[in-house]
Motif scaffolding. Structure first.
Motif, PDB file in Angstrom:
ATOM      1  N   ILE A 126       9.335  15.077   6.027  1.00 38.65           N
ATOM      2  CA  ILE A 126       9.208  14.044   4.998  1.00 38.65           C
ATOM      3  C   ILE A 126       9.291  12.449   5.472  1.00 38.65           C
ATOM      4  O   ILE A 126      10.055  12.389   6.583  1.00 38.65           O
ATOM      5  N   VAL A 127       8.060  11.797   5.420  1.00 39.69           N
ATOM      6  CA  VAL A 127       7.859  10.713   5.740  1.00 39.69           C
ATOM      7  C   VAL A 127       7.997   9.580   4.833  1.00 39.69           C
ATOM      8  O   VAL A 127       7.462   9.912   3.859  1.00 39.69           O
ATOM      9  N   PRO A 128       8.665   8.649   4.918  1.00 36.99           N
ATOM     10  CA  PRO A 128       8.827   7.542   4.080  1.00 36.99           C
ATOM     11  C   PRO A 128       7.700   6.710   3.768  1.00 36.99           C
ATOM     12  O   PRO A 128       6.856   6.762   4.605  1.00 36.99           O
ATOM     13  N   ALA A 129       7.480   6.386   2.648  1.00 40.98           N
ATOM     14  CA  ALA A 129       6.151   5.656   2.174  1.00 40.98           C
ATOM     15  C   ALA A 129       6.078   4.355   2.834  1.00 40.98           C
ATOM     16  O   ALA A 129       6.871   3.825   3.312  1.00 40.98           O
ATOM     17  N   GLY A 130       5.063   4.126   3.385  1.00 39.55           N
ATOM     18  CA  GLY A 130       4.706   2.850   3.959  1.00 39.55           C
ATOM     19  C   GLY A 130       4.790   2.982   5.498  1.00 39.55           C
ATOM     20  O   GLY A 130       4.666   1.641   6.239  1.00 39.55           O
ATOM     21  N   THR A 131       5.181   3.977   6.060  1.00 36.87           N
ATOM     22  CA  THR A 131       5.278   3.954   7.662  1.00 36.87           C
ATOM     23  C   THR A 131       3.857   4.545   8.060  1.00 36.87           C
ATOM     24  O   THR A 131       3.818   4.218   9.444  1.00 36.87           O
ATOM     25  N   GLY A 132       3.081   4.938   7.482  1.00 32.42           N
ATOM     26  CA  GLY A 132       1.672   5.432   8.042  1.00 32.42           C
ATOM     27  C   GLY A 132       1.574   6.778   8.469  1.00 32.42           C
ATOM     28  O   GLY A 132       0.496   7.217   8.746  1.00 32.42           O
ATOM     29  N   SER A 133       2.492   7.355   9.101  1.00 34.66           N
ATOM     30  CA  SER A 133       2.237   8.451   9.564  1.00 34.66           C
ATOM     31  C   SER A 133       3.438   9.615   9.261  1.00 34.66           C
ATOM     32  O   SER A 133       4.677   9.393   9.316  1.00 34.66           O
TER      33      SER A 133
END
Length: 154
Positions: A147-154
């Motif tokens: 799960i990648v937080p929104a706005g991190t790009g990757s």
């Protein structure tokens, strides 16, 4: 012995005055009317008293039993607030959260791989209502997604 009128009585008596020893028709008629009126008022009271319960039963409301208990409480305690609350509950539609929650639970069981009780009975061929509890799901061999937080790009 003949019943004669008192000499002081007027010669023309009204129809509701009866001779001694005869049946008083006016009293009998008044008694019958009184008994019928008491029964009619009692039936009207009980019919009006069960109005919330009949409304809830006719509408297939979820809160039918609560309305019935409130009606009995109002009848035996003479607290009219119970009757008013029962009438308001009979007129209000309370949403059925049980159906939506059971559908959500069934969907989560399906996602987790746990067979639902009805589906397990159909698969095993059993027709009885009693079904053994499902076994615990086996751990999955595939890795959990990251799960990648929104706005991190990757």
């Amino acid at each position: 012995m003949t019943a004669s009128l008192n000499p002081a009585a007027p010669h023309h008596l009204p129809a509701f005055i009866t001779a001694p020893g005869e049946t008083d028709v006016l009293t009998v008629a008044a008694s019958v009317i009184l008994v019928v009126a008491v029964l009619a008022v009692g039936l009207l009271f009980l019919r009006l008293h069960t109005l919330p319960e009949r409304i809830a039963h006719r509408g297939h409301k979820l809160q039918f039993e609560i309305v019935a208990v409130l009606g009995l409480l109002a009848l035996f305690t003479h607290v009219h607030l119970f009757w008013v609350i029962g009438l308001l509950l009979a007129l209000i539609d309370i949403p059925d959260f049980g159906g939506a929650l059971s559908r959500m639970a069934r969907a989560l069981e399906r996602m987790a791989g746990i067979p639902h009780r009805d589906e397990a009975a159909e698969v095993s061929g059993e027709t009885s209502a009693v079904v053994a509890p499902p076994e615990a799901p086996k751990p999955s061999s595939r890795p959990m997604p990251k799960i990648v937080p929104a706005g991190t790009g990757s």
